[in-house]
Design an enzyme around this catalytic site. Sequence first.
Site, short mmCIF file in Angstrom:
data_model
loop_
_atom_site.label_atom_id
_atom_site.label_comp_id
_atom_site.label_asym_id
_atom_site.label_seq_id
_atom_site.Cartn_x
_atom_site.Cartn_y
_atom_site.Cartn_z
N ASN A 149 0.83 -1.22 0.00
CA ASN A 149 0.00 0.00 0.00
C ASN A 149 0.86 1.27 0.00
O ASN A 149 0.36 2.36 0.24
CB ASN A 149 -0.95 0.00 1.21
N HIS A 151 3.54 1.85 2.03
CA HIS A 151 4.19 2.25 3.29
C HIS A 151 5.68 1.93 3.26
O HIS A 151 6.15 1.06 2.54
CB HIS A 151 3.48 1.65 4.52
C1 GLP Z 1 6.17 -4.80 6.67
C2 GLP Z 1 7.28 -3.90 7.21
C3 GLP Z 1 7.85 -3.04 6.10
C4 GLP Z 1 8.14 -3.88 4.89
C5 GLP Z 1 6.85 -4.42 4.34
C6 GLP Z 1 6.98 -5.19 3.04
O1 GLP Z 1 4.92 -4.22 6.74
N1 GLP Z 1 6.88 -3.09 8.29
O2 GLP Z 1 9.02 -2.40 6.59
O3 GLP Z 1 8.81 -3.14 3.91
O4 GLP Z 1 6.36 -5.29 5.34
O5 GLP Z 1 7.02 -6.55 3.24
P1 GLP Z 1 7.42 -7.61 2.13
O6 GLP Z 1 8.88 -7.40 1.89
O7 GLP Z 1 7.14 -8.92 2.78
O8 GLP Z 1 6.58 -7.34 0.94
#
Ligand code: GLP
Length: 259
Positions: A149, A151
């Site tokens: 999303n 973030h």
């Molecule tokens: C979590 C963490 C983020 C991370 C995101 C993406 O929400 N708080 O810092 O970047 O996941 O995760 P993934 O790498 O599993 O897509």
Amino acid sequence: MTGGARSAPTHGGLRVRIFPSALSISRALAGEIARALDANPRLVLGLPTGRTPIPLYRELAALHRAGRIDLSQATTFNLDEFLGVSSDDPRSYRAFMRRHFFDHVNLAARRIHLLNGLAHDVARECERYERAIARAGGIDLQILGLGANGHVGFNEPGRALVARTHRTRLRPTTRRANAGLFGGRAGDVPREALSMGMATILRTRRIVLVATGASKAGCVRRMIEGPVTTRVPASFLQLHSNAEVWLDRGAAQGLRAEG
Ligand code: GLP
């Protein structure tokens, strides 16, 4: 250019490198970290959790086993932690970091920093973290993942962003994305977390955001080609003078130049 990467034109301030695979990203990034450590053994690293950095941590552990990196003088700061989850809890981000990275390298325990999800006084804990980063001389290299999303850390999309390390409410999509750590049950993922703020992240000297897989393509496009907006917190990286985005082909497929 390493790892078969090539650059793509961008419209924001972000430099983009596109790699043939997630594995080639992790090799190239581990190599950069190794070089940065050679130049400065006291390197201060900012670290993410999530699936994306796992191959990087595996690569760094392999370099350590091969005697090619020494982290004994390095310092780390993780981006975020769940609120109400103890550091011993296997579902905490601290436990995640131990499993995937800390247990496999020679970082000194006292130079590993994570927010404490069980802190009684949350505001004080956030202040402590900001001070610890400042005392370490600031973060030299911040590695970031990208939430689907938009973030970064746990800076969730919304009407406003918080500058400093803070307590934050997790979006339902974020709780679903983190369900894997909680036995697949999104309802068990804490509703709140602690996270470095957007300014904390933007103050770091160099940023490398890694995104892999086609599921991130839409968000990658908005981050790079869209306006700087609190609706896509990662778009704020466009304001940083030394931020790069490293993508595999899947994550890059929505970019205009890739069309
Ligand atoms: C979590 C963490 C983020 C991370 C995101 C993406 O929400 N708080 O810092 O970047 O996941 O995760 P993934 O790498 O599993 O897509």
